[in-house]
Design a protein around this motif. Structure first.
Motif, short mmCIF file in Angstrom:
data_model
loop_
_atom_site.label_atom_id
_atom_site.label_comp_id
_atom_site.label_asym_id
_atom_site.label_seq_id
_atom_site.Cartn_x
_atom_site.Cartn_y
_atom_site.Cartn_z
N TYR A 17 40.76 31.77 42.42
CA TYR A 17 41.51 31.39 40.98
C TYR A 17 42.37 31.53 40.70
O TYR A 17 42.67 31.55 39.50
N ARG A 18 42.81 32.28 41.18
CA ARG A 18 44.66 33.25 41.39
C ARG A 18 44.76 34.14 39.86
O ARG A 18 45.30 34.00 38.95
N LEU A 19 43.73 35.30 39.94
CA LEU A 19 43.17 35.48 38.50
C LEU A 19 44.90 36.54 38.74
O LEU A 19 44.96 37.17 37.37
N VAL A 20 44.94 36.89 39.44
CA VAL A 20 46.03 38.43 39.30
C VAL A 20 47.56 37.64 40.53
O VAL A 20 47.69 36.94 41.44
N GLU A 21 49.37 37.74 39.92
CA GLU A 21 49.81 37.82 40.92
C GLU A 21 49.98 39.12 41.16
O GLU A 21 50.06 40.01 40.58
N GLN A 22 51.05 38.78 42.42
CA GLN A 22 51.84 40.91 42.64
C GLN A 22 52.42 41.00 41.70
O GLN A 22 53.10 40.80 41.05
N GLY A 23 52.13 42.22 41.76
CA GLY A 23 52.65 43.58 41.01
C GLY A 23 52.31 43.18 39.38
O GLY A 23 53.25 43.71 38.45
N GLU A 24 51.93 42.95 38.93
CA GLU A 24 51.01 42.56 37.41
C GLU A 24 50.42 43.84 36.88
O GLU A 24 49.85 44.67 37.47
N ARG A 25 50.51 43.69 35.40
CA ARG A 25 49.28 45.08 34.38
C ARG A 25 48.75 44.54 34.21
O ARG A 25 48.88 43.19 33.43
N VAL A 26 47.41 45.22 33.97
CA VAL A 26 46.06 44.79 34.34
C VAL A 26 44.96 45.25 32.81
O VAL A 26 45.25 46.51 33.67
N VAL A 27 45.16 45.37 32.02
CA VAL A 27 44.35 46.15 31.38
C VAL A 27 42.83 45.71 31.23
O VAL A 27 42.50 44.41 31.78
N VAL A 28 42.36 46.43 31.80
CA VAL A 28 40.60 46.69 32.37
C VAL A 28 39.77 46.49 30.70
O VAL A 28 39.43 48.98 30.16
N ALA A 29 38.91 46.37 30.84
CA ALA A 29 38.14 46.68 29.44
C ALA A 29 36.99 47.50 30.04
O ALA A 29 36.34 46.70 30.69
N LEU A 30 36.44 48.48 29.58
CA LEU A 30 35.66 49.20 30.14
C LEU A 30 34.74 49.53 28.89
O LEU A 30 34.43 50.62 27.40
N SER A 31 33.29 49.15 29.19
CA SER A 31 32.56 49.46 27.80
C SER A 31 31.46 50.86 28.91
O SER A 31 30.86 51.97 27.27
N GLY A 32 31.89 50.81 29.51
CA GLY A 32 31.17 52.09 30.10
C GLY A 32 29.65 51.48 30.70
O GLY A 32 29.13 52.78 31.27
N GLY A 33 28.86 50.79 30.91
CA GLY A 33 28.48 49.86 30.69
C GLY A 33 28.62 49.85 32.75
O GLY A 33 28.91 50.13 33.45
N ALA A 34 27.26 48.92 33.88
CA ALA A 34 28.00 48.99 35.67
C ALA A 34 28.44 47.88 35.37
O ALA A 34 29.43 47.93 36.22
N ASP A 35 28.57 46.87 34.75
CA ASP A 35 29.92 45.94 34.89
C ASP A 35 30.68 45.84 34.81
O ASP A 35 31.58 45.54 35.29
N SER A 36 31.11 46.56 33.92
CA SER A 36 32.76 46.78 33.42
C SER A 36 33.28 48.11 34.43
O SER A 36 33.83 48.43 34.88
N CYS A 37 32.25 48.97 34.51
CA CYS A 37 32.58 49.92 35.59
C CYS A 37 32.67 49.62 37.03
O CYS A 37 33.67 49.86 37.74
N ALA A 38 32.08 49.00 37.35
CA ALA A 38 32.36 47.56 39.25
C ALA A 38 33.30 47.25 39.11
O ALA A 38 34.32 47.32 39.92
N LEU A 39 33.84 46.11 37.81
CA LEU A 39 35.23 46.02 37.44
C LEU A 39 36.15 47.07 37.10
O LEU A 39 37.11 46.36 38.45
N LEU A 40 36.05 48.15 37.32
CA LEU A 40 37.72 49.23 36.66
C LEU A 40 37.12 49.28 39.01
O LEU A 40 38.20 49.10 39.21
#
Length: 195
Positions: A17-40
């Motif tokens: 899905y071309r979610l990111v491009e090389q060298g980008e800055r990404v804000v990662v939403a972290l709730s503390g749950g398993a899903d957001s921790c796995a994302l991070l």
């Protein structure tokens, strides 16, 4: 699914899905749950491949008293342990819901995205990553189906939205995010209200 397989699924989703491009800055939403921790954790492990800069963001909704405070402390500590910059915010969502005459869920969602988008702007980031999984996609599909949504409503959770919001975990289940976190040696917070 082991750790390598989970990362392969996430990377395949990112590439497809071309979610990111090389060298980008990404804000990662972290709730503390398993899903957001796995994302991070997965984005952290893919960071070098894409030359990403990651920034962790957490909003305390002030809905669960001491548990909400503990979630915020957990997120700050996890970001610190991983050596990542962190932005935390607080919003009295219960009061916001009363003022606007909307449900708690609607008020919380609006507050969360306003906060995350403000962090996105402050950090001059190109992407905002959220931890929605296949379970969320299925739940949203059926909720919208029962509400009588048209085709657009039935596919409400897309891997990429508005050119900046990305969902790299949409091909993973919640159970797989828990397994991945455990394999990485990272505990997560349980939110009783989600159950």
């Amino acid at each position: 699914m082991d750790r390598r397989d989970f990362l392969t699924v996430v990377r395949t989703t990112v590439e497809h899905y071309r979610l990111v491009e090389q060298g980008e800055r990404v804000v990662v939403a972290l709730s503390g749950g398993a899903d957001s921790c796995a994302l991070l954790l997965s984005l952290l492990q893919l960071r070098d491949h894409y030359h990403l800069s990651l920034h962790v963001a957490h909003l305390n909704h002030r809905l669960r008293g001491a548990d909400a405070e503990a979630d915020a402390e957990f997120c700050l500590a996890l970001a610190g342990r991983l050596g990542l910059p962190y932005s935390g915010g607080v919003e009295a969502v219960g009061e916001l819901a009363r003022q606007r005459g909307v449900s708690l869920e609607e008020a919380a969602r609006g507050a969360r995205y306003r906060f995350l988008e403000s962090v996105l702007r402050e950090q001059n980031a190109q992407r905002l990553a959220v931890g929605h999984t296949l379970d969320d996609l299925t739940e949203t599909f059926f909720l919208n189906l029962f509400r009588g949504s048209g085709l657009d409503g039935l596919v409400a959770l897309r891997p990429k939205r508005d050119g900046y919001l990305i969902r790299p975990l949409l091909d993973c289940t919640h159970a797989e995010t828990e397994q991945f976190c455990a394999a990485c040696g990272v505990e997560w917070r349980e939110d009783a209200t989600n159950r």
